[in-house]
Design a protein around this motif. Structure first.
Motif, PDB file in Angstrom:
ATOM      1  N   SER A   1       0.850  -1.194   0.000  1.00 14.20           N
ATOM      2  CA  SER A   1       0.000   0.000   0.000  1.00 14.20           C
ATOM      3  C   SER A   1       0.879   1.235   0.000  1.00 14.20           C
ATOM      4  N   ASN A   2       0.485   2.210  -0.804  1.00 17.85           N
ATOM      5  CA  ASN A   2       1.198   3.489  -0.844  1.00 17.85           C
ATOM      6  C   ASN A   2       0.580   4.517   0.086  1.00 17.85           C
ATOM      7  N   ASN A   3      -0.471   4.131   0.812  1.00 19.00           N
ATOM      8  CA  ASN A   3      -1.154   5.029   1.734  1.00 19.00           C
ATOM      9  C   ASN A   3      -0.452   4.982   3.089  1.00 19.00           C
ATOM     10  N   ASN A   4       0.028   6.128   3.560  1.00 24.78           N
ATOM     11  CA  ASN A   4       0.726   6.178   4.838  1.00 24.78           C
ATOM     12  C   ASN A   4      -0.172   5.771   5.997  1.00 24.78           C
ATOM     13  N   ALA A   5      -1.441   6.157   5.929  1.00 25.97           N
ATOM     14  CA  ALA A   5      -2.372   5.817   7.009  1.00 25.97           C
ATOM     15  C   ALA A   5      -2.539   4.303   7.127  1.00 25.97           C
ATOM     16  N   ALA A   6      -2.643   3.636   5.974  1.00 28.60           N
ATOM     17  CA  ALA A   6      -2.772   2.170   5.995  1.00 28.60           C
ATOM     18  C   ALA A   6      -1.494   1.526   6.534  1.00 28.60           C
ATOM     19  N   MET A   7      -0.346   2.079   6.162  1.00 31.35           N
ATOM     20  CA  MET A   7       0.915   1.533   6.648  1.00 31.35           C
ATOM     21  C   MET A   7       1.056   1.735   8.155  1.00 31.35           C
ATOM     22  N   VAL A   8       0.641   2.891   8.639  1.00 27.67           N
ATOM     23  CA  VAL A   8       0.696   3.146  10.085  1.00 27.67           C
ATOM     24  C   VAL A   8      -0.249   2.202  10.822  1.00 27.67           C
ATOM     25  N   ALA A   9      -1.409   1.924  10.234  1.00 22.90           N
ATOM     26  CA  ALA A   9      -2.373   1.013  10.857  1.00 22.90           C
ATOM     27  C   ALA A   9      -1.778  -0.391  10.981  1.00 22.90           C
ATOM     28  N   MET A  10      -1.162  -0.879   9.914  1.00 19.66           N
ATOM     29  CA  MET A  10      -0.517  -2.196   9.970  1.00 19.66           C
ATOM     30  C   MET A  10       0.626  -2.196  10.984  1.00 19.66           C
ATOM     31  N   PHE A  11       1.337  -1.091  11.039  1.00 16.19           N
ATOM     32  CA  PHE A  11       2.435  -0.972  11.996  1.00 16.19           C
ATOM     33  C   PHE A  11       1.904  -1.055  13.425  1.00 16.19           C
TER      34      PHE A  11
ATOM     35  N   GLU B   1      11.771   5.124  13.984  1.00 16.82           N
ATOM     36  CA  GLU B   1      11.043   6.169  13.260  1.00 16.82           C
ATOM     37  C   GLU B   1      10.905   7.427  14.117  1.00 16.82           C
ATOM     38  N   HIS B   2      10.677   7.261  15.415  1.00 16.40           N
ATOM     39  CA  HIS B   2      10.585   8.421  16.307  1.00 16.40           C
ATOM     40  C   HIS B   2      11.948   9.101  16.466  1.00 16.40           C
ATOM     41  N   TYR B   3      13.018   8.332  16.419  1.00 14.00           N
ATOM     42  CA  TYR B   3      14.349   8.893  16.610  1.00 14.00           C
ATOM     43  C   TYR B   3      14.765   9.745  15.412  1.00 14.00           C
ATOM     44  N   HIS B   4      14.479   9.271  14.205  1.00 17.20           N
ATOM     45  CA  HIS B   4      14.886   9.989  13.001  1.00 17.20           C
ATOM     46  C   HIS B   4      13.787  10.888  12.461  1.00 17.20           C
ATOM     47  N   GLY B   5      12.537  10.514  12.704  1.00 18.24           N
ATOM     48  CA  GLY B   5      11.428  11.321  12.200  1.00 18.24           C
ATOM     49  C   GLY B   5      11.237  11.192  10.709  1.00 18.24           C
ATOM     50  N   GLY B   6      10.080  11.695  10.221  1.00 20.33           N
ATOM     51  CA  GLY B   6       9.808  11.642   8.786  1.00 20.33           C
ATOM     52  C   GLY B   6       9.598  10.212   8.341  1.00 20.33           C
ATOM     53  N   GLY B   7      10.213   9.854   7.253  1.00 14.91           N
ATOM     54  CA  GLY B   7      10.076   8.508   6.724  1.00 14.91           C
ATOM     55  C   GLY B   7       8.684   8.233   6.181  1.00 14.91           C
ATOM     56  N   ASN B   8       8.383   6.962   5.975  1.00 18.18           N
ATOM     57  CA  ASN B   8       7.083   6.573   5.423  1.00 18.18           C
ATOM     58  C   ASN B   8       5.943   6.800   6.410  1.00 18.18           C
ATOM     59  N   LEU B   9       6.257   6.779   7.706  1.00 18.29           N
ATOM     60  CA  LEU B   9       5.207   6.943   8.708  1.00 18.29           C
ATOM     61  C   LEU B   9       4.920   8.405   9.000  1.00 18.29           C
ATOM     62  N   GLY B  10       5.796   9.306   8.628  1.00 17.22           N
ATOM     63  CA  GLY B  10       5.560  10.727   8.840  1.00 17.22           C
ATOM     64  C   GLY B  10       5.525  11.130  10.307  1.00 17.22           C
ATOM     65  N   LEU B  11       6.338  10.486  11.173  1.00 20.21           N
ATOM     66  CA  LEU B  11       6.346  10.809  12.600  1.00 20.21           C
ATOM     67  C   LEU B  11       7.330  11.932  12.886  1.00 20.21           C
ATOM     68  N   ARG B  12       7.058  12.662  13.977  1.00 19.00           N
ATOM     69  CA  ARG B  12       7.968  13.721  14.406  1.00 19.00           C
ATOM     70  C   ARG B  12       9.123  13.135  15.222  1.00 19.00           C
ATOM     71  N   ILE B  13      10.214  13.868  15.267  1.00 17.52           N
ATOM     72  CA  ILE B  13      11.364  13.422  16.055  1.00 17.52           C
ATOM     73  C   ILE B  13      11.039  13.531  17.537  1.00 17.52           C
ATOM     74  N   ASP B  14      11.166  12.414  18.231  1.00 17.67           N
ATOM     75  CA  ASP B  14      10.895  12.360  19.669  1.00 17.67           C
ATOM     76  C   ASP B  14      11.895  11.386  20.284  1.00 17.67           C
ATOM     77  N   ILE B  15      13.018  11.931  20.768  1.00 15.81           N
ATOM     78  CA  ILE B  15      14.101  11.095  21.284  1.00 15.81           C
ATOM     79  C   ILE B  15      13.662  10.328  22.526  1.00 15.81           C
ATOM     80  N   ARG B  16      12.952  11.011  23.406  1.00  9.70           N
ATOM     81  CA  ARG B  16      12.509  10.352  24.640  1.00  9.70           C
ATOM     82  C   ARG B  16      11.577   9.189  24.325  1.00  9.70           C
TER      83      ARG B  16
END
Length: 408
Positions: free
Chosen positions: A238-248, A266-281
């Motif tokens: 699937s090319n849909n980020n929402a569907a990929m996040v759901a499977m994740f 994904e939280h450490y680097h941010g962005g990517g296919n999931l579109g998450l923000r950087i959150d080191i903690r």
């Protein structure tokens, strides 16, 4: 007649000369005759003994000497036979004594082993013996002594501390260099079951549907056969980020350690296919959870965060060692580099050799640097090269070579 007898006596005397000469001549004649003629010869020459006279001084000395030598020979022969019998008897008694001594030694050794076992079954502080009512527990650090309770362990701590630390360090070093000599299961493609070459992100990819890392050779081979879904679980891409996040999130909800570790990445680097923000903690929290569930990758990332972000070198080394004993190649390489920076080039070579045998080129280059500086021998460098080449050969396949050639 008297004159005849007198002339015969003179002739016998002249022929004999002395008793010794007559005796030897008689013996020679006695030996020369055959066995059947021996008795007549003795009778024939017996008459000569009646006509012998007493010998002179020299002849008597010779007779005494011959007789003495004969007697000495007889005595020596008798003494040798008696000594031989005595020696056999002494040898038998000596063998019996040795056998008895061996039995005594075996019994004493058995007593010693029993004493050691008794020491292990007694409290190192108060001396209580283990029984159904008294349970003894080994020291968790050294496993050398036992205690009947926490109070005895605390009371004996001052006396036992030095020995305990030394033995604990020896056990830790033995485990560190004897465990984690092979790559973990996550470093192998589940389809072709071959180890994935380093760097793994270049030669493989992770599918969020099943969280399996597949080599690009198997992915390309599946596409050649007309399979455009996940080659492992057959889930459509699937090319849909929402569907990929759901499977994740489904995999994370099932406590999949690799999914949790990847979510932390994904939280450490941010962005990517999931579109998450950087959150080191958040990333560190997720890595801790994944490490507790058995993720070697999360354990390595956690150690790396302590070294780079939190600047806690001691904690980082502790986590690196734990990850290395689980088979993390990168953690083993970092341990070798840290040991080299601290001046411990012996341990540095040991760690780098293990990671080189797993197929990490950076470790081979580091050992080459030690060799160029005179801190490693030519044989050590050659050993690392052979191990690295053997590990690389085990990762090759036709599909992977095609994928590399086509730039897939």
């Amino acid at each position: 007649a008297r004159e005849v007898r007198r002339s015969v006596g003179v002739e016998v005397q002249q022929r004999s000369g002395c008793v010794g000469t007559g005796l030897w001549s008689t013996l020679r004649r006695f030996i020369q005759v055959s066995t059947k003629d021996r008795l007549p010869a003795v009778i024939r020459h017996a008459g000569a003994w009646r006509r012998w006279r007493w010998p002179d001084g020299l002849s008597l000395l010779m007779i005494c000497t011959v007789t003495a030598l004969f007697a000495i020979g007889v005595m020596m022969a008798l003494g040798y036979s008696s000594n031989a019998r005595a020696g056999d008897t002494a040898g038998d008694s000596a063998d019996e004594d040795v056998a008895r001594n061996e039995d005594v030694v075996e019994e004493s050794q058995g007593d010693i082993v029993t004493a050691e076992e008794d020491d292990m079954d007694t409290c190192a502080n108060c001396g209580k013996r283990g029984s159904d009512t008294v349970t003894l527990k080994k020291c968790n650090a050294c496993h050398l002594v036992k205690y009947c309770g926490v109070d005895c362990q605390k009371a004996h701590r001052k006396e036992h501390k030095k020995v305990c630390k030394k033995r604990a360090a020896e056990l830790k070093e033995e485990r560190l260099y004897s465990q984690g000599l092979e790559r973990p299961e996550g470093d192998f493609c589940p389809i072709c079951t071959l180890a994935i070459p380093f760097p793994m992100d270049r030669y493989s990819s992770i599918n969020v549907c099943c969280m399996k890392r597949l080599c690009k050779g198997c992915v390309m081979a599946a596409k050649k056969r007309g399979m455009f879904d996940c080659p492992f679980c057959r889930t459509p891409y699937s090319n849909n980020n929402a569907a990929m996040v759901a499977m994740f999130q489904v995999r994370v909800g099932k406590k999949d350690p690799e999914a949790i570790a990847q979510l932390g990445y994904e939280h450490y680097h941010g962005g990517g296919n999931l579109g998450l923000r950087i959150d080191i903690r958040k990333a560190i929290e997720l890595w801790k959870e994944a490490a507790e569930l058995g993720s070697v990758k999360a354990l390595y990332n956690l150690a790396l965060s302590h070294e780079v972000i939190q600047a806690d070198q001691a904690k980082a080394i502790q986590l690196y060692e734990k990850a290395a004993m689980e088979g993390s190649t990168l953690a083993r390489h970092n341990l070798g580099m840290v040991a080299g920076e601290n001046g411990n080039f012996v341990n540095s070579y040991k760690h780098l050799l293990i990671s080189a045998n797993m197929g990490l080129k950076e470790s081979v280059d580091a050992i080459k640097g030690l060799f160029m500086r005179g801190l490693a021998t030519k044989m050590q460098y050659a050993e690392a090269m052979r191990g690295y080449q053997a590990a690389v050969e085990e990762t090759k396949s036709v599909d992977r070579d095609d994928a590399e050639r086509l730039g897939f």
